[in-house]
Write a protein that holds these residues in place. Sequence first.
Motif, mmCIF file in Angstrom:
data_model
loop_
_atom_site.group_PDB
_atom_site.id
_atom_site.type_symbol
_atom_site.label_atom_id
_atom_site.label_comp_id
_atom_site.label_asym_id
_atom_site.label_seq_id
_atom_site.Cartn_x
_atom_site.Cartn_y
_atom_site.Cartn_z
ATOM 1 N N ASN A 31 0.845 -1.213 0.000
ATOM 2 C CA ASN A 31 0.000 0.000 0.000
ATOM 3 C C ASN A 31 0.872 1.252 0.000
ATOM 4 O OD1 ASN A 31 -2.800 -1.314 0.797
ATOM 5 N ND2 ASN A 31 -1.279 -2.174 2.188
ATOM 6 N N PRO A 32 1.622 1.454 -1.101
ATOM 7 C CA PRO A 32 2.592 2.572 -1.104
ATOM 8 C C PRO A 32 1.937 3.947 -0.929
ATOM 9 C CG PRO A 32 2.416 1.548 -3.288
ATOM 10 C CD PRO A 32 1.615 0.710 -2.362
ATOM 11 N N GLU A 33 0.641 4.059 -1.222
ATOM 12 C CA GLU A 33 -0.028 5.366 -1.147
ATOM 13 C C GLU A 33 -0.437 5.706 0.289
ATOM 14 O OE1 GLU A 33 -1.317 2.555 -2.075
ATOM 15 O OE2 GLU A 33 -3.263 2.404 -1.096
ATOM 16 N N LYS A 34 -0.399 4.730 1.180
ATOM 17 C CA LYS A 34 -0.872 4.953 2.558
ATOM 18 C C LYS A 34 0.217 5.614 3.399
ATOM 19 C CE LYS A 34 -4.952 3.025 2.315
ATOM 20 N NZ LYS A 34 -5.323 1.681 2.051
ATOM 21 N N ASP A 35 -0.204 6.612 4.175
ATOM 22 C CA ASP A 35 0.734 7.313 5.047
ATOM 23 C C ASP A 35 0.640 6.668 6.443
ATOM 24 O OD1 ASP A 35 2.165 9.207 6.511
ATOM 25 O OD2 ASP A 35 0.384 10.485 6.757
ATOM 26 N N VAL A 36 1.624 5.846 6.761
ATOM 27 C CA VAL A 36 1.576 5.078 8.009
ATOM 28 C C VAL A 36 2.149 5.905 9.163
ATOM 29 C CG1 VAL A 36 2.497 3.023 9.171
ATOM 30 C CG2 VAL A 36 1.687 2.862 6.807
ATOM 31 N N ILE A 37 1.424 5.947 10.292
ATOM 32 C CA ILE A 37 1.915 6.654 11.486
ATOM 33 C C ILE A 37 2.430 5.602 12.466
ATOM 34 C CG2 ILE A 37 1.320 8.176 13.412
ATOM 35 C CD1 ILE A 37 -0.785 9.461 11.646
ATOM 36 N N ARG A 38 3.661 5.783 12.906
ATOM 37 C CA ARG A 38 4.297 4.765 13.752
ATOM 38 C C ARG A 38 4.269 5.165 15.227
ATOM 39 N NH1 ARG A 38 7.609 1.881 9.696
ATOM 40 N NH2 ARG A 38 7.030 2.980 7.793
ATOM 41 N N LEU A 39 3.429 4.484 15.965
ATOM 42 C CA LEU A 39 3.401 4.662 17.422
ATOM 43 C C LEU A 39 3.692 3.312 18.076
ATOM 44 C CD1 LEU A 39 0.279 7.011 17.841
ATOM 45 C CD2 LEU A 39 2.649 7.645 17.484
ATOM 46 N N GLY A 40 4.597 2.566 17.427
ATOM 47 C CA GLY A 40 4.940 1.232 17.910
ATOM 48 C C GLY A 40 6.152 1.273 18.824
ATOM 49 N N ILE A 41 7.332 1.144 18.246
ATOM 50 C CA ILE A 41 8.550 1.125 19.071
ATOM 51 C C ILE A 41 8.702 2.469 19.795
ATOM 52 C CG2 ILE A 41 10.101 1.916 17.221
ATOM 53 C CD1 ILE A 41 12.148 -0.190 18.393
ATOM 54 N N GLY A 42 9.210 2.393 21.019
ATOM 55 C CA GLY A 42 9.362 3.604 21.826
ATOM 56 C C GLY A 42 10.582 4.403 21.413
ATOM 57 N N ASP A 43 10.566 4.875 20.164
ATOM 58 C CA ASP A 43 11.714 5.648 19.677
ATOM 59 C C ASP A 43 11.336 7.129 19.636
ATOM 60 O OD1 ASP A 43 14.141 6.340 18.725
ATOM 61 O OD2 ASP A 43 13.924 5.380 16.762
ATOM 62 N N VAL A 44 12.237 7.964 20.114
ATOM 63 C CA VAL A 44 11.962 9.397 20.195
ATOM 64 C C VAL A 44 11.944 10.035 18.804
ATOM 65 C CG1 VAL A 44 12.916 9.653 22.508
ATOM 66 C CG2 VAL A 44 14.422 9.855 20.525
ATOM 67 N N THR A 45 11.296 11.188 18.701
ATOM 68 C CA THR A 45 11.204 11.865 17.396
ATOM 69 C C THR A 45 11.707 13.311 17.435
ATOM 70 O OG1 THR A 45 8.930 12.441 17.976
ATOM 71 C CG2 THR A 45 9.238 10.502 16.563
ATOM 72 N N GLN A 46 11.846 13.865 18.641
ATOM 73 C CA GLN A 46 12.268 15.265 18.730
ATOM 74 C C GLN A 46 13.786 15.372 18.619
ATOM 75 O OE1 GLN A 46 9.919 17.930 18.794
ATOM 76 N NE2 GLN A 46 8.980 16.033 18.076
ATOM 77 N N PRO A 47 14.292 16.452 17.996
ATOM 78 C CA PRO A 47 15.750 16.585 17.833
ATOM 79 C C PRO A 47 16.459 16.743 19.177
ATOM 80 C CG PRO A 47 14.631 18.598 17.147
ATOM 81 C CD PRO A 47 13.552 17.594 17.432
ATOM 82 N N LEU A 48 17.751 16.480 19.157
ATOM 83 C CA LEU A 48 18.552 16.664 20.377
ATOM 84 C C LEU A 48 18.456 18.122 20.822
ATOM 85 C CD1 LEU A 48 21.715 14.597 19.379
ATOM 86 C CD2 LEU A 48 19.957 13.951 21.046
ATOM 87 N N ALA A 49 18.447 18.327 22.126
ATOM 88 C CA ALA A 49 18.324 19.687 22.676
ATOM 89 C C ALA A 49 19.569 20.513 22.326
ATOM 90 C CB ALA A 49 18.144 19.603 24.187
ATOM 91 N N PRO A 50 19.395 21.842 22.165
ATOM 92 C CA PRO A 50 20.519 22.701 21.757
ATOM 93 C C PRO A 50 21.754 22.566 22.662
ATOM 94 C CG PRO A 50 18.460 23.932 21.725
ATOM 95 C CD PRO A 50 18.125 22.583 22.251
ATOM 96 N N ALA A 51 21.546 22.429 23.985
ATOM 97 C CA ALA A 51 22.704 22.332 24.894
ATOM 98 C C ALA A 51 23.525 21.081 24.581
ATOM 99 C CB ALA A 51 22.219 22.299 26.343
ATOM 100 N N ILE A 52 22.844 20.045 24.149
ATOM 101 C CA ILE A 52 23.531 18.785 23.839
ATOM 102 C C ILE A 52 24.285 18.904 22.516
ATOM 103 C CG2 ILE A 52 23.120 16.352 23.275
ATOM 104 C CD1 ILE A 52 20.699 16.575 25.289
ATOM 105 N N ILE A 53 23.623 19.502 21.541
ATOM 106 C CA ILE A 53 24.268 19.703 20.227
ATOM 107 C C ILE A 53 25.531 20.558 20.392
ATOM 108 C CG2 ILE A 53 23.951 20.915 18.007
ATOM 109 C CD1 ILE A 53 22.607 18.182 18.083
#
Length: 404
Positions: A31-53
């Motif tokens: 189903n290449p046309e389907k936009d799948v939303i992944r709320l499965g594996i507990g992987d973060v999505t937000q970028p690293l915080a500026p202090a860390i970068i």
Amino acid sequence: MFQINENYQKLPGSYLFSTIAKKVAAFTEENPEKDVIRLGIGDVTQPLAPAIIEAMHKAVDEMGSAASFHGYAPDLGYDFLRRAIAENDYRARGCEIAEDEIFVSDGAKSDSANIQEIFGPDNRIAVCDPVYPVYVDSNVMAGRTGTYDKETERWSRVIYMPCTAENGFVPEFPKEEPDLIYLCLPNNPTGTTLTKAQLQAWVDYANRIGAVILYDGAYEAYISEPDVAHSIYECDGAKTCAIELKSFSKNAGFTGVRLGYTVVPKELRCGDVSLRDMWARRHGTKFNGAPYIVQRAGEAVYSEAGKAQLKEQVAYYMKNAAAIKEGLKECGYTVFGGVNAPYIWLKTPNGMTSWEFFDDLLSRANVVGTPGSGFGPSGEGYFRLTAFGSAENTQAALARIRSM
Ligand code: MLT
């Protein structure tokens, strides 16, 4: 002719999250046309915080000059990071943990899998059911779990402690006496936790029977309620019975950066043998340390700017958790967790099995979650959603679930 470690042949199926990834890949191919939303594996999505970068950039520059270049890291980790951990994660909470009881590593997953090798092969392990699969699988690989019964989905030598809605997700002391007790609090996968008094009872029990608690505190940053311990060492007597595993993945977004640590107190002994010294020997022999750049990034987690930025990041994910929890409740689902942890644990609707609901959600809403039965037999009939998605994807997933 060489032989293999036959214990690997006993493992049923593949690692839970690999199985899910394969299923999702097959769905998206069809189903290449389907936009799948992944709320499965507990992987973060937000970028690293500026202090860390900023800390990482600085460390990278240091590596580019002979005067400030760093080769192998010290066995236990750099002093600057172990000092920051001891000060912020322990002394600030009234726990006296010395720097040389802290072992910096590349993450809590590997530590939780590796720690079992300092224990004898005949030790009986006790796990909550459902449970993070790494604890059981790594003991299977070590030959400690006996035989697998496909019918009951249980290992003959593993002591299972069911945690379901019926007992409020609070494990009971098992009838058979364990030697090693795995506790993950706040819990993955149920998103629930124990009060400090309930945890104290487990510490007292372990001391009484001479067991060791392997305490996974990966989700500690998500605790919002006051009577929940942030470290097992807040409990009296924990230093003689507990090893604590911590991760930078969930509190600071290091899933792709890799950093964690393990605390083995000097008081933890088997007769006159120090477990701390055994782990130091293991660490020195089998591990060459987390990279300097990553350890500097870890140090920045404890800077004033880092702390403030990460507090916001945790709040961002917990806003998702609250939205999922409330949204599902409004749709009539029975939901747990999401208050002290970034996981929502829901009862599958209409008596569906966990995998049936997985397929239904994927095909009709194009949302990926994690089937509860993948975490153990008592997870059957439950399903996990993670709050680690972006706010936009979380809202979109909820809208799709509402219209299912
Ligand atoms: C999970 O989804 O249970 C975790 O992200 C897996 C992990 O931390 O290794």
